[in-house]
Design an enzyme around this catalytic site. Structure first.
Site, short mmCIF file in Angstrom:
data_model
loop_
_atom_site.label_atom_id
_atom_site.label_comp_id
_atom_site.label_asym_id
_atom_site.label_seq_id
_atom_site.Cartn_x
_atom_site.Cartn_y
_atom_site.Cartn_z
N LYS A 110 0.76 -1.30 0.06
CA LYS A 110 0.06 0.08 0.07
C LYS A 110 0.71 1.24 0.13
O LYS A 110 0.39 2.29 -0.33
CB LYS A 110 -0.85 0.07 1.39
CG LYS A 110 -2.10 -0.97 1.22
CD LYS A 110 -3.10 -0.86 2.13
CE LYS A 110 -4.23 -1.97 2.05
NZ LYS A 110 -4.95 -2.00 3.38
N LYS A 191 -8.18 -13.70 -4.72
CA LYS A 191 -9.48 -14.04 -3.92
C LYS A 191 -10.56 -12.96 -4.25
O LYS A 191 -10.31 -11.94 -4.51
CB LYS A 191 -8.97 -14.37 -2.65
CG LYS A 191 -8.57 -12.92 -1.80
CD LYS A 191 -8.55 -13.30 -0.30
CE LYS A 191 -8.82 -11.82 0.50
NZ LYS A 191 -9.34 -11.94 1.59
N LYS A 194 -13.09 -7.53 -0.79
CA LYS A 194 -13.57 -6.08 -0.90
C LYS A 194 -13.05 -5.20 -1.65
O LYS A 194 -13.29 -3.97 -2.26
CB LYS A 194 -13.81 -5.63 0.58
CG LYS A 194 -15.00 -6.42 1.35
CD LYS A 194 -15.07 -5.64 2.66
CE LYS A 194 -15.18 -6.36 3.94
NZ LYS A 194 -14.09 -6.86 4.46
P1 ADP Z 1 -11.62 -8.64 2.51
O1 ADP Z 1 -10.43 -9.31 2.10
O2 ADP Z 1 -12.72 -8.63 1.59
O3 ADP Z 1 -11.51 -7.11 2.80
P2 ADP Z 1 -11.67 -9.07 5.18
O4 ADP Z 1 -10.19 -8.71 5.41
O5 ADP Z 1 -12.52 -7.99 5.96
O6 ADP Z 1 -11.99 -9.42 3.73
O7 ADP Z 1 -11.95 -10.55 6.12
C1 ADP Z 1 -12.96 -10.92 6.91
C2 ADP Z 1 -12.94 -12.46 6.89
O8 ADP Z 1 -13.40 -12.94 5.74
C3 ADP Z 1 -11.54 -13.00 7.19
O9 ADP Z 1 -11.80 -14.06 8.07
C4 ADP Z 1 -11.19 -13.72 5.66
O10 ADP Z 1 -10.16 -14.89 6.05
C5 ADP Z 1 -12.31 -13.83 5.25
N1 ADP Z 1 -12.35 -13.98 3.76
C6 ADP Z 1 -12.16 -12.79 3.00
N2 ADP Z 1 -12.24 -13.03 1.53
C7 ADP Z 1 -12.38 -14.33 1.53
C8 ADP Z 1 -12.50 -15.11 0.46
N3 ADP Z 1 -12.51 -14.80 -0.78
N4 ADP Z 1 -12.84 -16.59 0.90
C9 ADP Z 1 -12.83 -17.10 2.05
N5 ADP Z 1 -12.76 -16.27 2.87
C10 ADP Z 1 -12.44 -14.80 2.93
#
Ligand code: ADP
Length: 320
Positions: A110, A191, A194
């Protein structure tokens, strides 16, 4: 019994990956003491809109409830509302090297190219260590993207314990039992997240059914033409099968075309999301209720958090 903490960043729309990878495992493991933490402080480490952060925080709490997190068994908190997180953050900064924080891959990514970043972006993994250690949790379900941060929390806890005396439980990272990693529908090499640049590959938990149908219909597949699992050769189809399995809890039957696969995935996803959407709509009519749940979560976790901070202050040399 083993205590767990799962964190969610209120930085954008929650998606199917969050549900399958984090919320469902949380719901399924509610016989153990758990904390669902909304990391609203982390949302301030990058350029942000105050009203949006507040709205997102309430939205994440509401979605957690709608997805079946039971506030009588799982404490739902926002880390900003439990001041012990920030107090411990400072104390842990005093046992963390600048180089350790600067080495974090997410910080490096970042801040690449000499971008003007906030100091809090550098220190945020230390806050994350405080988020975990303040509650004495033993397990933290983490995906690959967070494993380096969890490792820092373990390092800092171990260092503190050996330098100033046994103070922290050293947490271990666990893979949620039932969780599949859901990939981006438009780019199955990354993956679903968000923070991915395009929404085309993301199924939002609150997306209307027609948007979900179109997103799945446009999902990237391949030219092989056979529905089978092959993560290397057919990552898109493999991901759709993983979603189907996760959303229907049974082995997919014989599928002869990608069109049929996508229709089955659409139906399965809709069957999972429709009740969440409906419950979300109900809960949204009473935002006071969601705020009350957060206040109750805070009251529930604070005594233990205060005790951790008290121990830490005493060990590191502060007056009580
Ligand atoms: P993001 O990467 O979408 O911002 P977060 O960092 O807020 O998501 O992660 C929230 C939870 O969701 C964590 O426990 C993370 O491991 C899980 N998570 C996020 N993206 C995925 C995905 N594509 N598949 C499975 N679990 C996920």
């Amino acid at each position: 019994m083993t205590r767990r903490l799962t964190g969610f960043q209120p930085t954008g729309k929650l998606h199917l990956g969050n549900l399958i990878g984090a919320m469902r495992p949380l719901v399924q493991a509610q016989d153990r003491p758990s904390i669902a933490m909304i990391a609203d402080l982390h949302a301030l480490t990058v350029e942000h809109d105050p009203a949006q952060v507040r709205a997102n925080t309430l939205q994440v709490a509401t979605v957690l409830l709608a997805a079946g997190v039971d506030p009588d068994r799982t404490a739902i908190i926002a880390n900003s509302q439990v001041p012990e997180h920030t107090e411990l953050h400072y104390l842990l900064e005093c046992v963390t090297g600048h180089g350790e924080a600067a080495r974090m891959i997410q910080f490096k990514e970042k801040s690449a190219g000499g971008k003007n970043v906030r100091l809090s972006l550098l220190t945020y993994p230390v806050l994350m260590a405080a988020d975990i250690l303040v509650h004495d949790v033993e397990q933290v379900p983490v995906g690959d993207d967070q494993s380096q941060h969890l490792e820092l929390a373990r390092t800092v806890a171990t260092r503190f314990n050996s330098r100033y005396g046994e103070t922290f439980t050293v947490p271990e990272g666990v893979r949620p039992e039932s969780a599949a990693r859901i990939m981006d529908l438009a780019d199955p090499a990354r993956k679903m997240s968000k923070s991915s640049p395009s929404a085309a590959g993301r199924i939002g938990l609150l997306d209307p059914p027609d948007v979900i149908r179109r997103t799945i219909a446009r999902a990237v597949t391949d030219t092989v033409g056979v529905v089978r699992e092959d993560p290397i050769g057919q990552p898109g189809v493999t991901n759709l099968l993983a979603i189907l399995r996760a959303c229907s809890d049974r082995e997919p039957g014989e599928l002869t075309s990608y069109g049929q696969l996508k229709r089955e995935v659409t139906d399965a996803v809709d069957a999972v999301l429709a009740p969440i959407r409906a419950r979300y709509a109900e809960l949204s009519e009473d935002p006071g209720h969601v705020r009350k749940i957060l206040a109750e979560g805070r009251a529930w976790v604070r005594p233990r958090a205060a005790e951790t901070v008290r121990r830490t202050r005493a060990a590191i040399g502060l007056l009580d």
